[in-house]
Enzyme design. Structure first.
Site, short mmCIF file in Angstrom:
data_model
loop_
_atom_site.label_atom_id
_atom_site.label_comp_id
_atom_site.label_asym_id
_atom_site.label_seq_id
_atom_site.Cartn_x
_atom_site.Cartn_y
_atom_site.Cartn_z
N SER A 1 0.82 -1.21 0.00
CA SER A 1 0.00 0.00 0.00
C SER A 1 0.86 1.27 0.00
CB SER A 1 -0.96 -0.05 1.20
OG SER A 1 -2.00 0.85 1.08
N ASP B 1 -6.09 -4.63 -1.54
CA ASP B 1 -4.94 -4.15 -0.76
C ASP B 1 -4.07 -5.31 -0.26
OD1 ASP B 1 -3.46 -3.13 1.69
OD2 ASP B 1 -4.46 -1.29 1.06
#
EC number: 3.4.21.-
Length: 353
Positions: free
Chosen positions: A52, A207
């Protein structure tokens, strides 16, 4: 002619692998850590594993090193975070509080009112396919403007390991520097409540932090430094028990995004124990390695920040996070810098301080 005295060749910089967690705007804390570490000539970052926001910092680091070495890396990181600030305020990291400013800018007392909770419930009841049908994402444009991914693929001076979560198989996928595009980074940062899934070669991803935040295992099996410096963005310890709905959800998210890292650290600790007891053969480039673990954690530097601040991209806030990161890196250098290449500065039997 007399033979001159032998002079020992000075050792080169000590190699270091970085493990960077994800955490939205709190990634600016890692910016500060990197900024300070890049000033240390006797340390050399040779690999970065990340998820991320950590992945964004990783590619900025690699791009800057390609361009102008350490100075270029520091400049590229600052340029990236400056453009995050310019790209659209709080919505850059996908704040579901597109309602936030409308309801008073997220003032603390307001978050516990029935009106706020109703608005929050409404936001969470909509999927990104409904409230963002055109899949607009300003972070993609920021990355494309800052990073020449073809140069990363061809000439990255550091090894990169970027994690994303395969939606269909519930498996973690790690992408290498030789294949990276902006889509890989966006996949690594794709929170499913906020963004549409990112497809790469027909495979949808969310994610990377759900299953690897960040992934440590690639460092065990590749030719990387034995020293791993983990930089976390989610506090492991909170002294107060959360009681309001928002506090409970914030803490649950922190625990969830730390879970994979805790599991990997337990595995490292178990292998170290077997090595210490002579039950495994320590082969630096074989199946088992004696890893030296270090950490700069969010527990103290970011303890006063809530989950909602991960969407705050005001420049004053980002630079404050950078300053906190630099200060935390300085403390680590003072207390643990001499441990690099010698021993772990984290006792895995106890856990992070």
């Amino acid at each position: 002619m007399p033979i001159p005295p032998f002079k020992k060749k000075p050792p080169g910089p000590k190699g270091l692998s970085l493990a960077l967690q994800g955490g939205g705007a709190h990634g600016a804390f890692e910016w500060g850590v990197l900024d300070r570490l890049l000033e240390e000539d006797d340390l050399e970052i040779r690999a970065v594993t990340a998820a991320s926001a950590g992945a964004m910092n990783a590619v900025c680091l690699a791009q800057g090193l390609i361009d102008e070495g350490r100075a270029g890396a520091r400049a590229r990181l600052e340029s990236f975070w400056r453009n995050v600030n310019r790209a659209g305020g709080r919505n850059v990291f996908g704040d579901t509080g597109i309602w936030t400013n409308a309801f008073g800018g997220g003032v603390d007392w307001l978050k516990n009112t029935p009106g706020w909770r109703m608005a929050e419930t409404l936001a969470l009841s909509l999927s990104p396919y409904e409230f963002n049908p055109f899949n607009l994402n300003p972070l993609h444009d920021v990355l494309e403007g800052e990073i020449t991914f073809s140069r990363i693929r061809d000439a990255s001076p550091i090894k990169l390991y970027i994690s994303a979560t395969q939606i269909r198989t519930s498996k973690s996928k790690v992408f290498r520097e030789t294949e990276l595009t902006s889509r890989h980074i966006m996949a690594s940062a794709c929170l499913p409540q906020l963004f549409q899934a990112v497809e790469i070669d027909g495979e949808p991803y969310w994610d990377g932090g759900y299953l690897a935040n960040p992934p440590l295992w690639p460092l065990f099996y590749d030719d990387t430094p034995d020293d791993i410096l983990i930089v976390t963005l989610n506090p492991f310890v909170r002294e107060e028990t959360p009681k309001s709905p928002g506090e409970i959800m914030d803490r649950l998210n922190e625990i969830t995004f730390n879970a994979s890292l805790v599991s990997e650290l337990r595995a490292i600790g178990f292998v170290q124990k077997l090595l210490d007891e002579g039950l495994l053969k320590d082969n630096a480039r074989g199946r088992y390695r004696r890893m030296l673990v270090h950490a700069i954690t969010a527990d103290k530097p970011l303890a006063d920040l809530s989950m909602s601040t991960k969407f705050n991209t005001e420049w004053s806030f980002l630079t404050d996070l950078k300053d906190r990161g630099r200060a935390a890196a300085q403390v680590w250098l003072d207390d643990c810098g001499d441990c690099v290449g010698v021993k772990s500065s984290v006792d895995l039997k106890v856990g992070f301080p």
